[in-house]
Design a protein around this motif. Structure first.
Motif, PDB file in Angstrom:
ATOM      1  N   GLY A 243       0.818  -1.211   0.000  1.00  0.00           N
ATOM      2  CA  GLY A 243       0.000   0.000   0.000  1.00  0.00           C
ATOM      3  C   GLY A 243       0.853   1.263   0.000  1.00  0.00           C
ATOM      4  N   HIS A 244       2.067   1.138   0.534  1.00  0.00           N
ATOM      5  CA  HIS A 244       2.952   2.305   0.613  1.00  0.00           C
ATOM      6  C   HIS A 244       4.086   2.243  -0.404  1.00  0.00           C
ATOM      7  CE1 HIS A 244       0.755   3.829   4.005  1.00  0.00           C
ATOM      8  NE2 HIS A 244       0.739   2.591   4.468  1.00  0.00           N
ATOM      9  N   MET A 245       3.924   1.413  -1.443  1.00  0.00           N
ATOM     10  CA  MET A 245       4.952   1.475  -2.495  1.00  0.00           C
ATOM     11  C   MET A 245       4.652   2.717  -3.329  1.00  0.00           C
ATOM     12  SD  MET A 245       4.168  -1.456  -5.305  1.00  0.00           S
ATOM     13  CE  MET A 245       2.458  -1.918  -5.443  1.00  0.00           C
ATOM     14  N   LYS A 253      -0.431  13.488  -0.348  1.00  0.00           N
ATOM     15  CA  LYS A 253       0.254  13.017   0.860  1.00  0.00           C
ATOM     16  C   LYS A 253      -0.488  11.848   1.512  1.00  0.00           C
ATOM     17  CE  LYS A 253       3.117  14.842   4.439  1.00  0.00           C
ATOM     18  NZ  LYS A 253       3.438  15.915   5.337  1.00  0.00           N
ATOM     19  N   CYS A 254       0.272  10.858   1.898  1.00  0.00           N
ATOM     20  CA  CYS A 254      -0.282   9.652   2.528  1.00  0.00           C
ATOM     21  C   CYS A 254      -0.221   9.794   4.047  1.00  0.00           C
ATOM     22  CB  CYS A 254       0.554   8.464   2.059  1.00  0.00           C
ATOM     23  SG  CYS A 254       0.093   6.894   2.785  1.00  0.00           S
ATOM     24  N   ASN A 255      -0.993   8.940   4.770  1.00  0.00           N
ATOM     25  CA  ASN A 255      -0.945   8.929   6.239  1.00  0.00           C
ATOM     26  C   ASN A 255       0.439   8.592   6.774  1.00  0.00           C
ATOM     27  OD1 ASN A 255      -3.533   9.576   6.996  1.00  0.00           O
ATOM     28  ND2 ASN A 255      -4.278   7.487   6.688  1.00  0.00           N
ATOM     29  N   CYS A 256       1.239   7.919   5.950  1.00  0.00           N
ATOM     30  CA  CYS A 256       2.585   7.531   6.404  1.00  0.00           C
ATOM     31  C   CYS A 256       3.542   8.718   6.334  1.00  0.00           C
ATOM     32  CB  CYS A 256       3.112   6.359   5.586  1.00  0.00           C
ATOM     33  SG  CYS A 256       3.580   6.798   3.905  1.00  0.00           S
ATOM     34  N   GLY A 257       3.086   9.836   5.772  1.00  0.00           N
ATOM     35  CA  GLY A 257       3.906  11.040   5.726  1.00  0.00           C
ATOM     36  C   GLY A 257       4.602  11.245   4.394  1.00  0.00           C
ATOM     37  N   ARG A 258       4.568  10.204   3.524  1.00  0.00           N
ATOM     38  CA  ARG A 258       5.225  10.339   2.232  1.00  0.00           C
ATOM     39  C   ARG A 258       4.193  10.662   1.154  1.00  0.00           C
ATOM     40  NH1 ARG A 258       5.949   5.328   1.552  1.00  0.00           N
ATOM     41  NH2 ARG A 258       7.744   5.113   0.198  1.00  0.00           N
ATOM     42  N   THR A 259       4.659  10.752  -0.073  1.00  0.00           N
ATOM     43  CA  THR A 259       3.713  11.004  -1.172  1.00  0.00           C
ATOM     44  C   THR A 259       3.846   9.908  -2.228  1.00  0.00           C
ATOM     45  OG1 THR A 259       5.334  12.312  -2.352  1.00  0.00           O
ATOM     46  CG2 THR A 259       3.810  13.525  -0.929  1.00  0.00           C
ATOM     47  N   GLY A 260       2.816   9.811  -3.063  1.00  0.00           N
ATOM     48  CA  GLY A 260       2.877   8.872  -4.190  1.00  0.00           C
ATOM     49  C   GLY A 260       2.581   7.430  -3.839  1.00  0.00           C
ATOM     50  N   CYS A 261       2.107   7.164  -2.583  1.00  0.00           N
ATOM     51  CA  CYS A 261       1.827   5.778  -2.167  1.00  0.00           C
ATOM     52  C   CYS A 261       0.619   5.218  -2.939  1.00  0.00           C
ATOM     53  CB  CYS A 261       1.518   5.712  -0.674  1.00  0.00           C
ATOM     54  SG  CYS A 261       2.906   6.152   0.369  1.00  0.00           S
ATOM     55  N   TRP A 262       0.700   3.932  -3.266  1.00  0.00           N
ATOM     56  CA  TRP A 262      -0.360   3.241  -4.040  1.00  0.00           C
ATOM     57  C   TRP A 262      -1.727   3.433  -3.380  1.00  0.00           C
ATOM     58  CZ3 TRP A 262      -1.499  -2.673  -4.192  1.00  0.00           C
ATOM     59  CH2 TRP A 262      -2.209  -2.992  -5.359  1.00  0.00           C
TER      60      TRP A 262
HETATM   61 ZN   LIG Z   1       2.113   5.768   2.492  1.00  0.00          ZN
END
Ligand SMILES: [Zn+2]
Length: 391
Positions: A243-245, A253-262
């Motif tokens: 999910g976070h690739m 922006k994703c909940n994990c703090g990064r961007t572009g996550c699937w």
């Molecule tokens: Zn993510």
């Protein structure tokens, strides 16, 4: 040497007991002679093991089978409701709590709202109340409850009962071990996608395949990987965070703090939000979006087409990495596969290095219940895999 012999005898005894229990559970009804023949175990050994299971109330003698000469053989019947288990699925919006029997049949199911703003302990209080009320209303003997299996949306250390990180529900480093006494039952935990993979491979139609990836599409994206019939989690339990690739340079922006996550492109939330961003007419569910696609509403069709393209990019990466025999897509979206499966396979083959056959992509048959059933199976596995020795 004597000690070694005694340890070996113990192992053989446990293996026999487990195999016998599994066989009776699979067949529902079987005679002692049939068990002995099938498992190549002596009749006295089968009898002594079956007697232990009868004492524990898990099987019972039930009438006689036709005889081919001599005494009629006694039928041994598995009793699915001799023990129970609770399966609990926690998702960002909802907590589902179910009571299941040893055949993983859901007997009772209740849902409550999850409040991600309140401390997680408070949410466990709510779960405890529901469990207590199910036990009370259904007159369940507490001694017959094997445990509670939790399916959780995050990274899970199932051996130490720690939910390490679940950004979608605002929980980090939560130790369930402290709650076994509180609930009064043993606790088992598993990541949501892994629990779904367990449910699907045990109860779905894919049990004959040994290498499966389950993609759970809900408010987030989770993946459960089964390699050679075992859940693959790696030593740090972090395998399968597809999910976070990162699949794009876009800056969502994703909940994990990064961007572009699937996850930001193929979760239910992503699908609904991308429609709402483009349309004046707000929708709240995947079902609504699918209805609009079926009516050929232009914005919905465009958004859904884009969604399928992103879905294909991620699936192709998974296929390239793991080459599974089957990919199983779960979540609400899987119910509607009839309207998009051809397009998805077309997109997959547009990007792919190797041709991808349609038969590799499959859809959950457990109607959104894979994770809760997988969670409920965790205490039951413990019973079956020890041949009920722990009772
Ligand atoms: Zn993510």
């Amino acid at each position: 040497m004597l000690l070694l012999n005694s340890i070996n005898q113990q192992i053989v005894k446990e293996t026999n007991r487990t195999s016998i229990l599994k066989l009776i559970r699979d067949r529902k009804e079987i005679t002692i002679k049939e068990i002995a023949k099938e498992l190549e175990i002596s009749i006295p050994t089968v009898k002594s093991n079956v007697n232990e299971l009868i004492d524990k109330g898990i099987v019972k003698e039930f009438g006689v089978a036709k005889s081919s000469g001599g005494r009629k053989p006694v039928i041994i019947r598995f009793i699915p409701e001799s023990r129970f288990s609770f399966g609990i699925n926690i998702s960002p919006k909802k907590i589902s709590i179910s009571l299941i029997n040893l055949n993983a049949k859901i007997l009772v199911e209740e849902s409550i709202q999850l409040n991600t703003d309140s401390p997680f302990e408070k949410e466990l209080d709510k779960i405890k109340n529901v469990i207590e009320s199910i036990v009370f209303k259904n007159n369940i003997d507490r001694k017959k409850v094997l445990g509670i299996g939790f399916s959780l949306p995050g990274i899970v250390d199932e051996e130490n009962l720690i939910l390490e990180s679940a950004p979608n529900i605002n929980v980090k480093g939560f130790n369930f071990k402290h709650y076994e006494n509180y609930f009064g039952f043993p606790i088992y935990i598993e990541n949501e996608a892994n629990a779904s993979a367990i449910g699907e491979s045990e109860l779905g139609t894919y049990s004959q395949y040994n290498n499966i990836v389950f993609i759970s599409i809900t408010e987030g994206i989770g993946t459960g990987i089964i390699i050679q019939n075992h859940l693959y989690k790696s030593i740090n339990k972090r395998a399968g965070e597809f999910g976070h690739m990162r699949i794009t340079d876009d800056n969502i922006k994703c909940n994990c703090g990064r961007t572009g996550c699937w996850e930001m492109y193929v979760s239910e939330t992503a699908l609904i939000e991308s429609y709402n961003k483009k349309s004046e007419h707000e929708i709240k569910s995947v079902n609504q979006l699918i209805s609009l696609v079926e009516c050929k509403e232009i914005i919905a069709c465009d958004v859904f087409d884009n969604y399928l393209r992103y879905l294909a990019i991620g699936i192709e990466n998974i296929i390239l990495t793991l080459a599974p025999e089957k990919i199983i897509i779960g979540g609400k979206i899987s119910k509607y596969h009839g309207i998009y499966e051809e397009i998805l396979v077309e997109y997959l083959n547009k990007f792919t290095l190797y041709p991808i056959e349609k038969s590799i992509i499959n859809y959950s048959v457990l109607k959104g219940k894979a994770s809760i059933l997988g969670a409920g199976l965790l205490p039951i596995y413990q019973l079956i895999n020890t041949g009920a020795a722990t009772l």
